[in-house]
Design an enzyme around this catalytic site. Structure first.
Site, mmCIF file in Angstrom:
data_model
loop_
_atom_site.group_PDB
_atom_site.id
_atom_site.type_symbol
_atom_site.label_atom_id
_atom_site.label_comp_id
_atom_site.label_asym_id
_atom_site.label_seq_id
_atom_site.Cartn_x
_atom_site.Cartn_y
_atom_site.Cartn_z
ATOM 1 N N CYS A 78 -19.793 -30.228 -24.252
ATOM 2 C CA CYS A 78 -21.316 -30.811 -23.594
ATOM 3 C C CYS A 78 -22.318 -29.752 -24.314
ATOM 4 O O CYS A 78 -22.486 -29.642 -25.125
ATOM 5 C CB CYS A 78 -20.923 -30.826 -22.132
ATOM 6 S SG CYS A 78 -22.109 -32.151 -21.744
ATOM 7 N N HIS A 165 -15.519 -34.724 -21.874
ATOM 8 C CA HIS A 165 -14.901 -33.826 -21.247
ATOM 9 C C HIS A 165 -13.466 -33.620 -21.160
ATOM 10 O O HIS A 165 -12.810 -34.271 -20.290
ATOM 11 C CB HIS A 165 -15.503 -33.788 -19.906
ATOM 12 C CG HIS A 165 -16.924 -33.274 -19.632
ATOM 13 N ND1 HIS A 165 -17.401 -31.721 -19.631
ATOM 14 C CD2 HIS A 165 -18.038 -33.875 -19.952
ATOM 15 C CE1 HIS A 165 -18.968 -32.012 -19.703
ATOM 16 N NE2 HIS A 165 -19.142 -33.030 -20.087
ATOM 17 N N GLU A 167 -11.336 -31.521 -20.215
ATOM 18 C CA GLU A 167 -11.033 -30.822 -19.000
ATOM 19 C C GLU A 167 -10.690 -31.599 -17.530
ATOM 20 O O GLU A 167 -10.194 -31.223 -16.679
ATOM 21 C CB GLU A 167 -11.853 -29.663 -18.753
ATOM 22 C CG GLU A 167 -13.256 -29.955 -18.223
ATOM 23 C CD GLU A 167 -14.413 -29.950 -19.060
ATOM 24 O OE1 GLU A 167 -14.093 -30.715 -20.268
ATOM 25 O OE2 GLU A 167 -15.509 -30.238 -18.951
#
Lengths: 189, 314
Positions: A78, A165, A167
């Site tokens: 990001c 993302h 994660e």
């Protein structure tokens, strides 16, 4: 193996730490002002963050130095990804249509990062800005409907950027993307 | 991977090093504070006093449930009735961040009082990762000031002990199961309680409406999940909107409030997707709410993911 997370103030910085920990990697969250010499690691993740990198790059601390001089692989996420593009001479700016929540990620180049993943999967997003012009010697690896550069790679060194993302729990194959990045770190040791 | 049993051993060890003397643990009836209480009580035994504050903003039957949970946990505990104090402090407070600050400050005042009584210098909290992440600070933006982190008053003297700071809800549940904490599977409930499910001013009447609506949502969803009609969401509740709309009840014009239903799937609360509740279940909830609560004549279902929404509305 040792892979640290550079904290750029993201909501999901700690998630990156958690994913790495679950993958049995020695990990730690470090401030983005940490001098490069203190980072004795095999890889680095540059987190996302509240800073809007186009507007306040000075909040990105030593990210530029890491990208310039590090001998280990780097994954920018990001804001980390956007800053990477600017740092290497590309451009990032406000998204035409910002993405929040579920987005379909279309893989254009499998490369090491998306190895073994399907050509399309659900990624979870939260961004107001995006990479608008790829830097020289970078190739795009993935896109979505509203964002041309969902992932990119530096051709000269093992440096990657992703806009979505990997994660967070809601991103499909997020763990696999981290595993692939760790493989790159392993090969580079 | 995450090993709950290793975590417990290390956490108890750390708490022993951290706490010298007596401590007060802030208990809410939820899994985080219960797990924190058990870990600390394993470390310092009877030097721990568990304090539950009845804010008047809790769920239906909560006080009884909390008392029985605290009995089960076998820790010293005290229940403080602070209903009037909270409603008084919340009078005229409309902004969500202001509400959180008022509530965080009130909680600490009460804990400080209790700590003084027993001569404790430490306050144990069940703070988990999303609490401090979303509270912000330095580079991180403040999404909402969690009552136990961002809404702590300045100049507070108690030393904080937070053994679960690096865990998320799913991990706390694993630790809770390992410790035999019965509330481990309970759905998350925010510290500021119903205050942040009442948009606009928090009054005893509004709390009553939100509490009743929450209870109906919980009952109907749990029943349907038990019947196998749907998966039990990660979190499910109702909130009260200060928006009135026109209706018709018994051939008479009505002008009543709006209840929203929120239900999400999540693992850690950091991302969430709205639950695909069957329409039949939504219909049952809507009928019960509009029939049992005469002040409400409209019910809506929230279909926003996180991001961009958060799970709670404030």
């Amino acid at each position: 193996m040792k892979v640290f997370v550079v904290d750029n103030g993201g909501q999901w910085t700690h998630r990156e730490w958690r994913v790495l920990r679950y993958l049995d990697v020695e990990t730690k969250i470090v401030p983005n002002t940490t001098p490069l010499e203190e980072l004795e690691v095999d890889g680095l993740v540059l987190s996302g963050g509240a800073p809007r990198v186009g507007l306040d790059a000075d909040m990105m601390g030593n990210n530029g130095e890491y990208l310039e001089k590090a001998g280990f692989p780097i994954l920018g996420i990001c804001a980390g990804h956007q800053f990477m593009a600017i740092h290497f001479g590309g451009e990032a700016g406000p998204s035409g249509i910002p993405e929040f929540g579920r987005t379909q990620i279309e893989v254009d180049e499998e490369d090491e990062l998306f190895e073994g993943l399907p050509k399309a999967f659900q990624g979870w997003e939260s961004h107001n800005d995006e990479v608008t012009v790829l830097p020289e010697d970078f190739i795009g690896l993935a896109h979505s409907n509203n964002c041309k550069c969902q992932a990119m790679k530096y051709l000269k060194r093992p440096i990657y950027g992703v806009q979505f993302h990997p994660e967070v729990e809601h991103t499909e194959y997020g763990n696999d993307i981290f595993k692939n990045f760790l493989n790159v770190c392993e090969e580079n040791r | 991977m995450f090993d709950a049993s290793d975590f417990i051993d290390e956490a108890i060890e750390k708490v022993r090093e951290e706490i010298d003397g007596k401590a007060v643990v802030a208990t809410s009836g939820g899994v985080d504070s219960a797990v924190a209480a058990v870990i600390v009580s394993r470390a310092i035994g009877d030097n721990l006093l568990s304090v539950y504050v009845d804010t008047g903003l809790m769920r239906k039957g909560e006080k009884k449930q909390v008392a029985s949970m605290l009995e089960d946990l076998d820790v010293n505990y005290e229940i403080v009735d602070a209903k009037d104090e909270f409603f008084e402090a919340l009078k005229g407070v409309l902004d969500p961040e202001d509400k959180r600050m008022v509530i965080g400050g009130k909680f600490i005042k009460i804990f400080e009082r209790k700590a003084k009584e027993i001569g404790a210098e430490y306050l144990v909290q069940g703070t988990i990762a999303p609490d401090w992440i979303e509270s912000g600070g330095d580079l991180r933006d403040t999404i909402k000031s969690h009552h136990n982190v961002g809404a702590l008053p300045e100049g507070m003297e108690l030393k904080l002990v937070e053994p679960l700071r690096d865990l998320y809800k799913d991990e706390v549940r694993k630790v809770g199961r390992e410790l035999g904490v019965t509330v481990s599977e309970r759905q998350p409930f925010p510290g500021p309680a119903l205050a942040i499910r009442i948009l606009g001013e928090v009054t005893p009447e509004a709390a009553e409406t939100a509490r009743d609506a929450c209870a109906i949502v919980e009952e109907e969803i749990e029943k349907s999940a038990e019947n196998g009609d749907m998966e039990l969401p990660w979190q499910y509740f109702a909130g009260l909107l200060p928006i009135r709309s026109v209706g018709v009840r018994g051939d008479i014009r009505a002008y009543g409030y709006t209840i929203f239903i929120r239900a999400v799937q999540s693992v850690d609360g950091m991302t969430a997707s709205y639950s695909r509740i069957p329409h039949e279940v939504l219909d049952d909830i809507s009928i019960r709410i509009t029939n049992e609560l005469p002040q409400v004549n409209r019910v809506v279902y929230d279909i926003t993911n996180k991001p961009p929404g958060t799970i709670e509305w404030e």
